[in-house]
Design a protein around this motif. Structure first.
Motif, PDB file in Angstrom:
ATOM      1  N   PRO A  87      27.687  25.988  77.651  1.00 10.25           N
ATOM      2  CA  PRO A  87      27.133  27.279  77.213  1.00 10.25           C
ATOM      3  C   PRO A  87      26.553  27.181  75.805  1.00 10.25           C
ATOM      4  CG  PRO A  87      29.242  27.621  78.278  1.00 10.25           C
ATOM      5  CD  PRO A  87      29.076  26.131  78.111  1.00 10.25           C
ATOM      6  N   GLY A  88      25.390  27.809  75.613  1.00 12.87           N
ATOM      7  CA  GLY A  88      24.752  27.795  74.298  1.00 12.87           C
ATOM      8  C   GLY A  88      23.279  28.112  74.385  1.00 12.87           C
ATOM      9  N   VAL A  89      22.608  27.940  73.256  1.00 12.11           N
ATOM     10  CA  VAL A  89      21.170  28.190  73.158  1.00 12.11           C
ATOM     11  C   VAL A  89      20.453  26.843  73.189  1.00 12.11           C
ATOM     12  CG1 VAL A  89      19.315  29.163  71.749  1.00 12.11           C
ATOM     13  CG2 VAL A  89      21.541  30.326  71.870  1.00 12.11           C
ATOM     14  N   TYR A  90      19.441  26.760  74.043  1.00  8.86           N
ATOM     15  CA  TYR A  90      18.691  25.517  74.254  1.00  8.86           C
ATOM     16  C   TYR A  90      17.207  25.727  73.974  1.00  8.86           C
ATOM     17  CZ  TYR A  90      22.840  23.599  76.375  1.00  8.86           C
ATOM     18  OH  TYR A  90      24.118  23.145  76.564  1.00  8.86           O
ATOM     19  N   ARG A  91      16.560  24.623  73.592  1.00  5.92           N
ATOM     20  CA  ARG A  91      15.106  24.636  73.404  1.00  5.92           C
ATOM     21  C   ARG A  91      14.522  23.445  74.170  1.00  5.92           C
ATOM     22  NH1 ARG A  91      13.342  23.819  67.486  1.00  5.92           N
ATOM     23  NH2 ARG A  91      13.978  21.692  67.952  1.00  5.92           N
ATOM     24  N   VAL A  92      13.525  23.745  74.991  1.00  9.55           N
ATOM     25  CA  VAL A  92      12.759  22.690  75.647  1.00  9.55           C
ATOM     26  C   VAL A  92      11.386  22.688  74.976  1.00  9.55           C
ATOM     27  CG1 VAL A  92      11.825  21.792  77.808  1.00  9.55           C
ATOM     28  CG2 VAL A  92      14.003  23.043  77.815  1.00  9.55           C
ATOM     29  N   GLU A  93      11.035  21.547  74.406  1.00  3.11           N
ATOM     30  CA  GLU A  93       9.761  21.400  73.690  1.00  3.11           C
ATOM     31  C   GLU A  93       8.851  20.476  74.487  1.00  3.11           C
ATOM     32  OE1 GLU A  93       8.671  18.911  69.864  1.00  3.11           O
ATOM     33  OE2 GLU A  93       9.761  20.743  69.315  1.00  3.11           O
ATOM     34  N   PHE A  94       7.702  21.012  74.895  1.00  2.00           N
ATOM     35  CA  PHE A  94       6.728  20.267  75.692  1.00  2.00           C
ATOM     36  C   PHE A  94       5.615  19.753  74.786  1.00  2.00           C
ATOM     37  CE2 PHE A  94       8.649  23.573  78.269  1.00  2.00           C
ATOM     38  CZ  PHE A  94       8.995  22.904  79.430  1.00  2.00           C
ATOM     39  N   ASP A  95       5.303  18.478  74.871  1.00  5.62           N
ATOM     40  CA  ASP A  95       4.241  17.872  74.063  1.00  5.62           C
ATOM     41  C   ASP A  95       2.893  18.138  74.733  1.00  5.62           C
ATOM     42  OD1 ASP A  95       2.541  16.393  72.506  1.00  5.62           O
ATOM     43  OD2 ASP A  95       3.557  14.478  72.845  1.00  5.62           O
ATOM     44  N   THR A  96       2.402  19.358  74.561  1.00  3.82           N
ATOM     45  CA  THR A  96       1.161  19.768  75.219  1.00  3.82           C
ATOM     46  C   THR A  96      -0.076  19.156  74.564  1.00  3.82           C
ATOM     47  OG1 THR A  96       1.123  21.780  73.883  1.00  3.82           O
ATOM     48  CG2 THR A  96       2.155  21.915  76.048  1.00  3.82           C
ATOM     49  N   LYS A  97      -0.008  18.904  73.269  1.00  2.00           N
ATOM     50  CA  LYS A  97      -1.170  18.358  72.560  1.00  2.00           C
ATOM     51  C   LYS A  97      -1.592  17.008  73.135  1.00  2.00           C
ATOM     52  CE  LYS A  97      -2.943  17.171  68.013  1.00  2.00           C
ATOM     53  NZ  LYS A  97      -2.678  17.181  66.568  1.00  2.00           N
ATOM     54  N   ASN A  98      -0.639  16.097  73.289  1.00  2.00           N
ATOM     55  CA  ASN A  98      -0.987  14.778  73.816  1.00  2.00           C
ATOM     56  C   ASN A  98      -1.426  14.830  75.274  1.00  2.00           C
ATOM     57  OD1 ASN A  98      -0.743  13.161  71.517  1.00  2.00           O
ATOM     58  ND2 ASN A  98       1.480  13.143  71.709  1.00  2.00           N
ATOM     59  N   TYR A  99      -0.855  15.766  76.053  1.00  2.00           N
ATOM     60  CA  TYR A  99      -1.306  15.914  77.435  1.00  2.00           C
ATOM     61  C   TYR A  99      -2.787  16.298  77.475  1.00  2.00           C
ATOM     62  CZ  TYR A  99      -2.055  17.768  82.088  1.00  2.00           C
ATOM     63  OH  TYR A  99      -2.578  18.006  83.338  1.00  2.00           O
ATOM     64  N   TRP A 100      -3.163  17.321  76.707  1.00  2.00           N
ATOM     65  CA  TRP A 100      -4.550  17.782  76.740  1.00  2.00           C
ATOM     66  C   TRP A 100      -5.501  16.769  76.122  1.00  2.00           C
ATOM     67  CZ3 TRP A 100      -5.546  20.735  80.383  1.00  2.00           C
ATOM     68  CH2 TRP A 100      -4.686  21.750  80.767  1.00  2.00           C
ATOM     69  N   LYS A 101      -5.081  16.064  75.102  1.00  2.00           N
ATOM     70  CA  LYS A 101      -5.935  15.012  74.536  1.00  2.00           C
ATOM     71  C   LYS A 101      -6.219  13.933  75.579  1.00  2.00           C
ATOM     72  CE  LYS A 101      -5.492  15.223  69.612  1.00  2.00           C
ATOM     73  NZ  LYS A 101      -5.255  14.447  68.413  1.00  2.00           N
ATOM     74  N   ALA A 102      -5.186  13.568  76.363  1.00  2.00           N
ATOM     75  CA  ALA A 102      -5.377  12.577  77.417  1.00  2.00           C
ATOM     76  C   ALA A 102      -6.322  13.088  78.507  1.00  2.00           C
ATOM     77  CB  ALA A 102      -4.026  12.191  78.030  1.00  2.00           C
ATOM     78  N   GLU A 103      -6.407  14.417  78.655  1.00  2.00           N
ATOM     79  CA  GLU A 103      -7.303  15.031  79.633  1.00  2.00           C
ATOM     80  C   GLU A 103      -8.709  15.240  79.060  1.00  2.00           C
ATOM     81  OE1 GLU A 103      -6.641  16.049  82.949  1.00  2.00           O
ATOM     82  OE2 GLU A 103      -4.892  14.769  82.621  1.00  2.00           O
ATOM     83  N   GLY A 104      -8.913  14.826  77.802  1.00  2.00           N
ATOM     84  CA  GLY A 104     -10.227  14.958  77.171  1.00  2.00           C
ATOM     85  C   GLY A 104     -10.515  16.351  76.633  1.00  2.00           C
ATOM     86  N   ARG A 105      -9.477  17.098  76.328  1.00  2.00           N
ATOM     87  CA  ARG A 105      -9.638  18.470  75.824  1.00  2.00           C
ATOM     88  C   ARG A 105      -9.002  18.595  74.445  1.00  2.00           C
ATOM     89  NH1 ARG A 105     -11.344  22.013  79.778  1.00  2.00           N
ATOM     90  NH2 ARG A 105     -11.289  21.174  81.871  1.00  2.00           N
ATOM     91  N   ALA A 106      -9.507  19.536  73.670  1.00  2.00           N
ATOM     92  CA  ALA A 106      -8.947  19.827  72.352  1.00  2.00           C
ATOM     93  C   ALA A 106      -8.033  21.045  72.475  1.00  2.00           C
ATOM     94  CB  ALA A 106     -10.068  20.102  71.343  1.00  2.00           C
ATOM     95  N   PRO A 107      -6.719  20.845  72.437  1.00  2.00           N
ATOM     96  CA  PRO A 107      -5.795  21.960  72.657  1.00  2.00           C
ATOM     97  C   PRO A 107      -5.590  22.808  71.407  1.00  2.00           C
ATOM     98  CG  PRO A 107      -4.556  19.983  72.255  1.00  2.00           C
ATOM     99  CD  PRO A 107      -6.016  19.580  72.281  1.00  2.00           C
TER     100      PRO A 107
END
Length: 148
Positions: A87-107
């Protein structure tokens, strides 16, 4: 974005979130926290998105307790064990910047964060779904009572 497009995207997230679970030998006890990501631009699962899971300590600092990368189905299972998912408070952090850069987009976002309290109403299993675009993201969660 018009209201109809937003409705279609949110409906897609709901369908994506209800996809068939991965078979873990007849039990999901090995997956107290599962993540699913959908690329809203292409309308497909977002594979190869790095993420990390942290738990908030009593002093307010975050301790990294797990990490992973989405597979070709846009999913990560077994990020954290039942024993570590207390039990507690959790944070899930998604590395969206690198995903979109790999897709050829500027996030716009560096990361997408989801912060939630786990097990406030007893032991549960959580599926976090993230609908991702270069300039926005939306999340939803499916929370179910864990199997006894």
């Amino acid at each position: 974005m018009d209201k109809a497009s937003i409705l279609v995207l949110l409906s897609s997230a709901l369908v994506f979130c209800q996809a068939a679970p991965v078979d873990h030998g007849g039990s999901d006890s090995h997956c107290p926290l599962t993540v699913k990501i959908l690329d809203a631009v292409k309308g497909v699962p977002a594979g190869n998105v790095a993420l990390k899971v942290s738990r908030k300590g009593t002093d307010g600092t975050w301790e990294k307790i797990g990490s992973g990368t989405t597979d070709i189905a846009g999913e990560v299972h077994e990020i954290i064990t039942e024993q570590d998912f207390t039990p507690g408070v959790y944070r899930v952090e998604f590395d969206t910047k690198n995903y979109w850069k790999a897709e050829g987009r500027a996030p716009f976002h560096e990361v997408a964060d989801v912060v939630f309290e786990a097990h406030a109403e007893g032991h549960r299993h959580y599926t976090l779904a993230l609908l991702l675009s270069p300039f926005s993201y939306t999340t939803t969660a499916v929370v179910v009572k864990a199997h006894d």
